[in-house]
Design an enzyme around this catalytic site. Structure first.
Site, PDB file in Angstrom:
ATOM      1  N   LYS A 112       0.821  -1.208   0.000  1.00 56.89           N
ATOM      2  CA  LYS A 112       0.000   0.000   0.000  1.00 56.89           C
ATOM      3  C   LYS A 112       0.864   1.270   0.000  1.00 56.89           C
ATOM      4  CE  LYS A 112      -4.134  -2.199   1.058  1.00 56.89           C
ATOM      5  NZ  LYS A 112      -3.890  -3.609   1.138  1.00 56.89           N
TER       6      LYS A 112
HETATM    7  C1  LIG Z   1      -4.545  -4.766   0.655  1.00 53.32           C
HETATM    8  C2  LIG Z   1      -3.781  -6.026   0.614  1.00 53.32           C
HETATM    9  C3  LIG Z   1      -4.054  -7.046  -0.325  1.00 53.32           C
HETATM   10  C4  LIG Z   1      -5.208  -6.969  -1.302  1.00 53.32           C
HETATM   11  O1  LIG Z   1      -5.011  -5.972  -2.281  1.00 53.32           O
HETATM   12  P1  LIG Z   1      -6.239  -5.442  -3.164  1.00 53.32           P
HETATM   13  O2  LIG Z   1      -5.694  -4.320  -3.976  1.00 53.32           O
HETATM   14  O3  LIG Z   1      -7.280  -5.005  -2.187  1.00 53.32           O
HETATM   15  O4  LIG Z   1      -6.706  -6.583  -4.004  1.00 53.32           O
HETATM   16  C5  LIG Z   1      -3.239  -8.162  -0.340  1.00 53.32           C
HETATM   17  N1  LIG Z   1      -2.215  -8.299   0.530  1.00 53.32           N
HETATM   18  C6  LIG Z   1      -1.920  -7.347   1.452  1.00 53.32           C
HETATM   19  C7  LIG Z   1      -0.797  -7.574   2.384  1.00 53.32           C
HETATM   20  C8  LIG Z   1      -2.679  -6.183   1.523  1.00 53.32           C
HETATM   21  O5  LIG Z   1      -2.392  -5.235   2.445  1.00 53.32           O
END
Ligand SMILES: *Cc1c(COP(=O)(O)O)cnc(C)c1O
Length: 463
Positions: A112
């Site tokens: 993120k």
């Molecule tokens: C948010 C997240 C996901 C999922 O990602 P999306 O874009 O919502 O599909 C997978 N793994 C981790 C560690 C995350 O923080």
């Protein structure tokens, strides 16, 4: 570059407009009105560029004339300068075919950060132009909260209220939010679940008492700018592994469909991608939708990969729009049906369109643990539970010989030490950049799981 809503009736906006708006006013999500294209030659000459320079090239057509190329380049340098690895998103080899793309070298240890470090700077840039302010209200089950708080802490024009469900995030995740001491950061722990917190946030966006006084902004992946920033690392991996001459596949641990949609965008722009593998845990609405056309939400089962424990996958709407004929009115109708019954069938056009690039696999807790063990014992890599779900799918999927598979490693294993230790016997330790997390003082407000209590707190504390 103009952006249109997936539900067809919100006004078209430019890049600055969609960055600050988050959700479209008709309830849809913004997508570019057409996909920018890179030729084979244009992609080939990106090989060997530093990450921040490549990022600026990939983002430039989406940004349009909202930023000069020079200013965009300054922002990418600043955003990616905060990563602890020179390559920003390094590739790691597992065996002759399997690769990991490590996306967790940012400040809060999950992918993120790649998008949110950029988004924080874009907010500040566009708000400065109109001398405006933005109040971000969000709910988190873990990773988005800390990445968003880190990205906006200390900014003058942005303040953030982040709700998390009390006692339902890991200690590392909570401390990454609550030990950030900046006057514009407000952490709230509510009695209730993540779904309760998310429902309150949605109400805030449509509460006239709040929106009359404050401009409310979004940091989750309904925000287009986040997806744009994630397109970049698909180019990075491809160029490292022989692209654009050679096709590769990606396996993506998926929750809200943001990360894997960015791969779809890269393919639309001309990057040669053989296949995108949507890897889900037992909360498998996306697997059912892609394999059988059945998009129906059940109840959430908590797993060791909590960031994928979701039932309604917001960004899937962007795919349905793009592969289903870009008919906003029809999609608005289809989504209204889903919102009232929590179930819908994909149209034939949507199913066939998605099947050209996407496939899906579901991993249960046993599959996840054995992928963690395989990576640890056979490849000397300790991986987190989310990455393990992607790796399980990457190893199970059938692909033409010679096509490498890149699993997106979405979180650092030290974010989920208990699950990693249970599967592998190895307890990962936090990297030095967050090392004193357990010594720092926490600050957060506890509130009852009652909408009025949350709203009054936000109104009372917003600048
Ligand atoms: C948010 C997240 C996901 C999922 O990602 P999306 O874009 O919502 O599909 C997978 N793994 C981790 C560690 C995350 O923080």
């Amino acid at each position: 570059m103009k952006y249109v809503s997936t539900r067809g009736s919100a006004p078209a906006l430019d890049f600055a407009g969609v960055t600050l708006a988050g959700l479209a006013s008709d309830g849809g999500l913004y997508v570019p009105e057409g996909w920018p294209q890179f030729s084979h030659e244009e992609i080939a000459v990106m090989r060997g560029l530093p990450y921040d320079e490549l990022a600026a090239r990939v983002m430039e057509p989406f940004v349009g004339d909202c930023l000069t190329p020079a200013r965009l380049r300054e922002l990418t340098a600043k955003a990616y300068g905060r990563f602890s690895h020179k390559a920003v998103t390094p590739l790691v080899q597992l065996d002759e075919r399997q690769w990991l793309l490590e996306l967790f070298h940012g400040p809060t240890l999950a992918f993120k950060d790649v998008a949110l470090q950029m988004l924080g700077l874009l907010f500040e840039e566009f708000l400065a132009r109109e001398d405006g302010k933005l109040t971000i209200v969000g709910a988190t089950s873990g990773d988005t909260g800390s990445a968003a708080i880190d990205a906006v802490a200390g900014l003058d024009r942005v303040e953030i209220f982040m709700l998390h469900p009390k006692g339902r995030v890991s200690d590392v995740q909570r401390r990454q939010m609550t030990t950030v001491r900046a006057p514009n950061v407000h952490n709230i722990a509510i009695d209730g679940s993540f779904d309760d917190a998310q429902a309150m946030v949605k109400r805030i966006f449509s509460d006239a008492d709040v929106t009359a006084k404050h401009r409310i902004g979004a940091v989750n992946s309904i925000n287009w700018a986040r997806l744009m920033a994630q397109v970049v690392y698909y180019f990075v991996a491809s160029l490292q592994l022989g692209g654009p001459e050679r096709k590769l596949a990606f396996s993506v641990p998926t929750g809200n469909f943001g990360d894997v949609f960015a791969g779809h965008v890269a393919a639309r722009m001309g990057l040669p991608i053989e296949q995108l593998v949507v890897a889900t845990n037992v909360n498998d609405i996306l697997h059912r939708a892609l394999s059988a056309g059945d998009y129906s939400a059940g109840t959430v089962t908590p797993t060791a990969a909590p960031s994928m424990d979701i039932q309604v996958s917001s960004n899937f709407e962007r795919l349905l729009f793009d592969v289903g004929g870009r008919d906003g009115a029809a999609l608005a109708e289809q989504m209204r049906g889903f919102e009232s019954t929590r179930a819908m069938q994909l149209t034939n056009a949507q199913r066939e369109g998605a099947a050209r690039l996407f496939t899906s696999l579901r991993a249960d807790e046993h599959d996840m643990a054995s992928a963690m063990r395989w990576a640890c014992e056979d490849c000397a890599q300790v991986i987190d539970p989310h990455t393990a779900i992607g790796l399980h799918a990457a190893r199970a999927v059938e692909l033409p010989v010679g096509v490498p598979v890149v699993t997106l490693a979405t979180a650092h294993p030290a974010k989920f030490p208990d699950a990693v230790e249970r599967a592998t016997g190895t307890r990962p330790s936090l990297p030095p950049r967050v090392g004193d997390l357990f010594a720092r003082e926490e600050a957060y407000t506890e509130l009852a799981g009652v909408y009025e209590a949350v709203r009054d707190h936000i109104v009372g504390h917003a600048a």
